[in-house]
Design a protein around this motif. Structure first.
Motif, PDB file in Angstrom:
ATOM      1  N   GLU A  86      22.566  53.225 -63.869  1.00 37.33           N
ATOM      2  CA  GLU A  86      22.814  51.793 -64.032  1.00 37.33           C
ATOM      3  C   GLU A  86      24.309  51.654 -64.278  1.00 37.33           C
ATOM      4  N   THR A  88      26.008  49.140 -66.471  1.00 38.78           N
ATOM      5  CA  THR A  88      26.562  48.488 -67.662  1.00 38.78           C
ATOM      6  C   THR A  88      27.375  49.491 -68.480  1.00 38.78           C
ATOM      7  N   ARG A 117      18.073  56.861 -59.744  1.00 37.09           N
ATOM      8  CA  ARG A 117      17.072  57.226 -60.760  1.00 37.09           C
ATOM      9  C   ARG A 117      16.008  58.078 -60.083  1.00 37.09           C
ATOM     10  N   GLU A 119      12.888  58.422 -60.022  1.00 33.15           N
ATOM     11  CA  GLU A 119      11.563  57.880 -60.303  1.00 33.15           C
ATOM     12  C   GLU A 119      10.631  58.286 -59.183  1.00 33.15           C
ATOM     13  N   TYR A 126      13.081  53.137 -55.446  1.00 33.59           N
ATOM     14  CA  TYR A 126      13.786  54.179 -54.713  1.00 33.59           C
ATOM     15  C   TYR A 126      14.565  55.044 -55.689  1.00 33.59           C
ATOM     16  N   GLU A 135      28.714  41.356 -65.843  1.00 32.29           N
ATOM     17  CA  GLU A 135      28.816  41.508 -67.287  1.00 32.29           C
ATOM     18  C   GLU A 135      29.852  40.512 -67.811  1.00 32.29           C
ATOM     19  N   ARG A 267      13.010  45.779 -72.818  1.00 29.82           N
ATOM     20  CA  ARG A 267      13.632  46.326 -71.635  1.00 29.82           C
ATOM     21  C   ARG A 267      13.647  47.847 -71.737  1.00 29.82           C
ATOM     22  N   TYR A 271      20.162  49.488 -75.324  1.00 30.98           N
ATOM     23  CA  TYR A 271      21.323  48.793 -75.891  1.00 30.98           C
ATOM     24  C   TYR A 271      21.135  47.305 -76.154  1.00 30.98           C
ATOM     25  N   TYR A 272      19.960  46.753 -75.816  1.00 30.92           N
ATOM     26  CA  TYR A 272      19.821  45.302 -75.911  1.00 30.92           C
ATOM     27  C   TYR A 272      19.710  44.781 -77.340  1.00 30.92           C
ATOM     28  N   ALA A 289       9.842  43.080 -60.765  1.00 33.16           N
ATOM     29  CA  ALA A 289      11.074  42.629 -61.435  1.00 33.16           C
ATOM     30  C   ALA A 289      12.217  42.662 -60.432  1.00 33.16           C
TER      31      ALA A 289
HETATM   32  P1  HAM Z   1      17.210  47.504 -65.164  1.00 34.11           P
HETATM   33  O1  HAM Z   1      16.123  46.546 -65.545  1.00 34.11           O
HETATM   34  O2  HAM Z   1      17.009  48.925 -65.467  1.00 34.11           O
HETATM   35  O3  HAM Z   1      18.537  46.975 -65.858  1.00 34.11           O
HETATM   36  O4  HAM Z   1      17.503  47.354 -63.615  1.00 34.11           O
HETATM   37  C1  HAM Z   1      17.770  46.088 -63.043  1.00 34.11           C
HETATM   38  C2  HAM Z   1      17.022  45.909 -61.747  1.00 34.11           C
HETATM   39  O5  HAM Z   1      17.312  47.003 -60.871  1.00 34.11           O
HETATM   40  C3  HAM Z   1      15.503  45.940 -61.867  1.00 34.11           C
HETATM   41  O6  HAM Z   1      15.009  44.678 -62.253  1.00 34.11           O
HETATM   42  C4  HAM Z   1      15.092  46.275 -60.455  1.00 34.11           C
HETATM   43  O7  HAM Z   1      15.098  45.133 -59.635  1.00 34.11           O
HETATM   44  C5  HAM Z   1      16.207  47.200 -60.003  1.00 34.11           C
HETATM   45  N1  HAM Z   1      15.757  48.605 -60.069  1.00 34.11           N
HETATM   46  C6  HAM Z   1      15.692  49.421 -61.135  1.00 34.11           C
HETATM   47  N2  HAM Z   1      15.229  50.636 -60.796  1.00 34.11           N
HETATM   48  C7  HAM Z   1      14.989  50.592 -59.461  1.00 34.11           C
HETATM   49  C8  HAM Z   1      14.504  51.537 -58.499  1.00 34.11           C
HETATM   50  N3  HAM Z   1      14.208  52.786 -58.824  1.00 34.11           N
HETATM   51  N4  HAM Z   1      14.380  51.128 -57.210  1.00 34.11           N
HETATM   52  C9  HAM Z   1      14.706  49.860 -56.848  1.00 34.11           C
HETATM   53  N5  HAM Z   1      15.184  48.945 -57.713  1.00 34.11           N
HETATM   54  C10 HAM Z   1      15.322  49.292 -58.996  1.00 34.11           C
HETATM   55  C11 HAM Z   1      19.766  47.553 -65.723  1.00 34.11           C
HETATM   56  O8  HAM Z   1      20.044  48.399 -64.910  1.00 34.11           O
HETATM   57  C12 HAM Z   1      20.811  46.959 -66.649  1.00 34.11           C
HETATM   58  N6  HAM Z   1      22.082  47.673 -66.452  1.00 34.11           N
HETATM   59  C13 HAM Z   1      20.972  45.484 -66.385  1.00 34.11           C
HETATM   60  C14 HAM Z   1      22.004  44.855 -67.270  1.00 34.11           C
HETATM   61  C15 HAM Z   1      23.255  44.541 -66.950  1.00 34.11           C
HETATM   62  N7  HAM Z   1      21.832  44.549 -68.545  1.00 34.11           N
HETATM   63  C16 HAM Z   1      22.956  44.041 -69.029  1.00 34.11           C
HETATM   64  N8  HAM Z   1      23.847  44.046 -68.078  1.00 34.11           N
END
Ligand code: HAM
Length: 427
Positions: A86, A88, A117, A119, A126, A135, A267, A271-272, A289
């Motif tokens: 990610e 952030t 990731r 996963e 993916y 941000e 979440r 860090y939230y 999501a």
């Molecule tokens: P997150 O909820 O882990 O937040 O990821 C945000 C979005 O990324 C998810 O809602 C989803 O749409 C997409 N996503 C996550 N993992 C996958 C995956 N394996 N494949 C496809 N899409 C994926 C964050 O990453 C935080 N950094 C958000 C944030 C920014 N919070 C504060 N600032």
């Protein structure tokens, strides 16, 4: 045959047209709100993610692509590196490293790029995926703690989704409290879980000890009646958090941004603080999501930086495009070229190329054939490309400096002088 690695994929035309259009809509909207782009590396020191996203999260404990980067010279040190799961953490690291808070300004930063990731791949999930994120971060004196910032970030998102043509989204909103009230809530949760965790799934049994908040996010159907009876964070918020959250809601209501409160929303990152949110979309199935985000008031300090409260989000671009596919993605596909130039006969490629260059300089999109093609083949090539107009460049045309223009749909043909061509194709 070597294929793309499981969980990764190629994004091909015409889909890339849709991706580019979505990204340019986002860039336009970010500009309206004075966000500026930040580009951080796609790999960082592993410690950065462990300390920000959290050691006990699924992301850090089992989903990161991490490797030991061996020193190549004595002057270098070996280190553990990780592909960013990610962005952030990287943005806050850059904020601290470049002392972006010292101007006293609020920083509004956005990014577009791949995240990684490990996963289990499935529809909408993916191992390499793409995020469009933003941000808002700065010293408290710049208003970074204000609920007005939370509401603005959510309002940007509503604008983004609306402008991209994504309908039927739902914003789920929660406050997950702060350093002041979280310990009381966690204690209550741990106590409640102690009596019931044996009846829960193995993941929940583990989380009950390591990261009890995550229990609330469990999707196992048999666990749901137990989770429904656990204490609610909304009942543990202190006065300041309660007021902050109420203000976010009243601004959203005033701006006409609809939301649904969900005090079970936690979440997957540690860090939230306070505001946390997710937007879901009906087209997406289990991985519904489309984006997530929230406030992270203590993150900069946790990484050794100054006090710099912040809030942000990341849209999952892959899912965003999937949601769009059910709506109006067709209109984002690039148009076919305006005209197909068919050089006819030996020596005509030169003239075709010159004419193509002139027309392209006037903003007309051109596909260029080859002098070895017979007329029928040129027509067929144009048809395959979805182009209606074929401009024939033969010896006679070059001499007359006027060209035969065939309309493949009507079958009609006209002759147009070179100087009139740009006007003829003007949009
Ligand atoms: P997150 O909820 O882990 O937040 O990821 C945000 C979005 O990324 C998810 O809602 C989803 O749409 C997409 N996503 C996550 N993992 C996958 C995956 N394996 N494949 C496809 N899409 C994926 C964050 O990453 C935080 N950094 C958000 C944030 C920014 N919070 C504060 N600032």
């Amino acid at each position: 045959m070597i294929k793309a690695v499981r969980g990764t994929r190629d994004i091909l035309p015409p889909d890339t047209d849709v991706w580019n259009r979505v990204e340019s809509i986002c860039r336009e909207v970010f500009a309206l709100y004075s966000f500026h782009e930040i580009r951080t590396p796609i790999f960082e020191e592993t410690q950065l993610f462990a300390r920000s996203v959290g050691e006990d999260t699924d992301i850090v404990s089992k989903e990161m692509f991490t490797w030991d980067d061996r020193a190549r010279a004595q002057s270098e040190k070996s280190q553990s590196l990780t592909l960013r799961p990610e962005n952030t953490a990287g943005v806050v690291r850059a904020y601290i490293e470049h002392k972006l808070g010292e101007t006293g300004k609020l920083r509004k930063l956005y990014y577009i790029g791949p995240q990684f990731r490990r996963e289990r791949p499935q529809k909408g999930r993916y191992r390499q995926f793409y995020q469009i994120g933003a941000e808002v971060i700065g010293p408290p004196s710049a208003g970074s703690e204000s609920p007005a910032r939370d509401a603005e970030v959510l309002e940007v998102l509503a604008t983004l989704l609306d402008r991209a043509g994504i309908k039927g989204w739902t914003l789920y909103l929660n406050s997950v409290g702060c350093a002041n009230d979280r310990p009381r809530y966690l204690a209550a949760l741990r106590e409640a879980l102690a009596g019931v965790k044996d009846k829960m799934c193995p993941d929940c049994q583990r989380r009950a000890d390591t990261n009890p908040l995550r229990v609330l996010d469990c999707k196992v159907p048999e666990d749901q009646p137990i989770i429904a009876k656990l204490p609610r964070i909304s009942e543990y918020l202190d006065e300041d958090c309660r007021k902050h959250f109420a203000e976010v809601q009243s601004i959203l209501t005033a701006c006409g941004v609809p939301f649904t409160l969900n005090d079970r929303l936690v979440r997957g990152l540690d860090y939230y603080t306070r505001t946390a949110f997710e937007f879901t979309h009906g087209n997406l199935g289990a991985q519904n999501a489309i984006l997530g985000g929230g406030r992270y008031d203590g993150l900069s300090e946790a990484l050794g930086g100054p006090k710099a409260p912040g809030i942000g989000f990341a849209i999952g671009e892959d899912r965003f495009i999937m949601a769009l596919a059910g709506e109006n993605a067709e209109q984002y596909k690039a148009r076919s070229a305006d005209v197909y130039i068919a050089p006819m006969g030996t020596g005509m490629n030169v003239h075709g190329a010159r004419l193509a260059r002139e027309l392209r300089n006037s903003g007309i999109t051109v596909e260029l054939g080859d002098e070895s093609f017979r007329l029928k083949k040129s027509f067929e090539s144009a048809e395959k490309l979805g182009i209606t107009h074929v401009l024939i460049v033969g010896e006679n045309e070059v001499k007359a400096d006027a060209f035969a223009l065939k309309n493949l749909q009507s079958g009609g043909q006209v002759t147009i002088a070179r100087t009139d061509l740009p006007r003829h194709f003007a949009h």
